[in-house]
Design an enzyme around this catalytic site. Sequence first.
Site, PDB file in Angstrom:
ATOM      1  N   HIS A 192      33.034  35.869  36.606  1.00 18.13           N
ATOM      2  CA  HIS A 192      34.282  36.596  36.345  1.00 18.13           C
ATOM      3  C   HIS A 192      34.181  37.393  35.044  1.00 18.13           C
ATOM      4  O   HIS A 192      34.869  38.403  34.867  1.00 18.13           O
ATOM      5  CB  HIS A 192      35.467  35.630  36.230  1.00 18.13           C
ATOM      6  CG  HIS A 192      35.797  34.928  37.503  1.00 18.13           C
ATOM      7  ND1 HIS A 192      35.170  33.768  37.889  1.00 18.13           N
ATOM      8  CD2 HIS A 192      36.690  35.220  38.480  1.00 18.13           C
ATOM      9  CE1 HIS A 192      35.664  33.372  39.046  1.00 18.13           C
ATOM     10  NE2 HIS A 192      36.584  34.235  39.435  1.00 18.13           N
ATOM     11  N   ASP A 262      32.431  38.956  47.091  1.00 18.84           N
ATOM     12  CA  ASP A 262      33.367  38.354  46.148  1.00 18.84           C
ATOM     13  C   ASP A 262      34.169  39.502  45.524  1.00 18.84           C
ATOM     14  O   ASP A 262      33.866  40.685  45.716  1.00 18.84           O
ATOM     15  CB  ASP A 262      32.620  37.540  45.085  1.00 18.84           C
ATOM     16  CG  ASP A 262      33.490  36.462  44.440  1.00 18.84           C
ATOM     17  OD1 ASP A 262      34.726  36.492  44.614  1.00 18.84           O
ATOM     18  OD2 ASP A 262      32.931  35.594  43.746  1.00 18.84           O
TER      19      ASP A 262
END
Length: 333
Positions: A192, A262
Site C-alpha cells: 500500500h 489489486d
Amino acid sequence: MNRQRAGERPPLAAIFGCEGTELTAWERDFLRSHNPLGFILFARNAASPSQVRELVDSLRETVGRESAPVLIDQEGGRVQRLKPPQWRRLPPAEPFGWLWNDAPEKACRAAWLHGYTIAGELSGLGIDVNCLPCLDLRVPGAHDIIGDRSFGADPRQVAQLGQAVCDGLLAGAVIPVVKHIPGHGRALVDSHESLPRVETSLAELETSDFLPFQSLAGAPWAMTAHVVYTAVDEEEPATTSLRVVQDIIRGKIGFDGLLLSDDISMKALKGDFASRTEKALAAGCDVVLHCNGERAEMEAVAAVAGPLSEAAFQRLEKVFRPGEGTGYPSRRP
C-alpha cells in the site's frame, strides 16, 4: 453473470469504488456512462444493513445489470469492512492455522463455517464476491501487512484451509477471490505504501509460495500481488508483468479464472492512472480494480480500460455458477 445480449455494450474491464453511503449525482452519471464490470465496497460505504442493500441496488441500477458483481474485503480480523455492532466480529485466518496444527479436520470444518457464515451476511446484502481467502504464506521477518491474515507457513496447510473457506463461501452463493497471487507473504514492505521486491529463487518459490495457488488453480477469481519477483521479472510487479502473469500465474500455477489486479491506487505502482491501467491489462489482468472513489483517478482509468475481453467473458460465465466448473463443491460438509 450472464453474457451480454446481442447489441448490448460490453462492460468496461474495471471495478470501481464509491465515496460514501449513497451515490452522488456525478457517480451515477459516471457509472452509467462507462458501464464498469462491477463495484467494490469499503467501511466508508457501510452504515447499516438496509443502507448497504440500497447502495448495492443503486450501483447495479446505474449499469442496468442485476448480475453486476459487487465485491468486498470481508476477511475477519484487521480486514473487515462490515464492522460491529451492525455485523458480527470475525476472526482472522491465523487461529484456523493454530487449530490445524492439532486437528486438521476440525480446522477445515471451522474454516468452511467461517466462509459460510460470511457468505450468509454478504448474500443478504446483495454482495456476491468476497476477496477471501489469503493464500499468502506466513514468512518470518516479513512485513506484517499479511501477518495474521495468513493461515500459516506450511503450503499444504494454507491450501487446505483456503479450499475450505472457498467451499463455504460458494455454499453460501458468494464467489471467493484467492489472493495475492503468486504470493505476498515474503514482502518486506507494505505494498500500500511502497513496492516490495522478493529476491527468492524461482526454485524456492515453486516449492513454497506458489503451491497454495497451484492447489487452488481452479478458483473462480484471483487477485494479483503488487510485488516484484526478481527471479522472474526484475522490474515489474506481478500486476504489470507479462512474464509473471503468463509464465507463472497462467503457466506454472495454472490459474485460468478471472484475474483481477489489486487496487491500482496503491503506492507500489508508479506512473499515472492511465499507464497503470494499460500496463495491468497488457500484462494479462482481465480487470483492473480501483477502490478509493477519487474522481480524477476513476476518469483516467475509464478512459483507457476498454471493454472486457472475450476470454474474460468466458471465465465469468464459468465462475458465476457455483459448483459448476469452478473446481469447488458447493456442499455442506
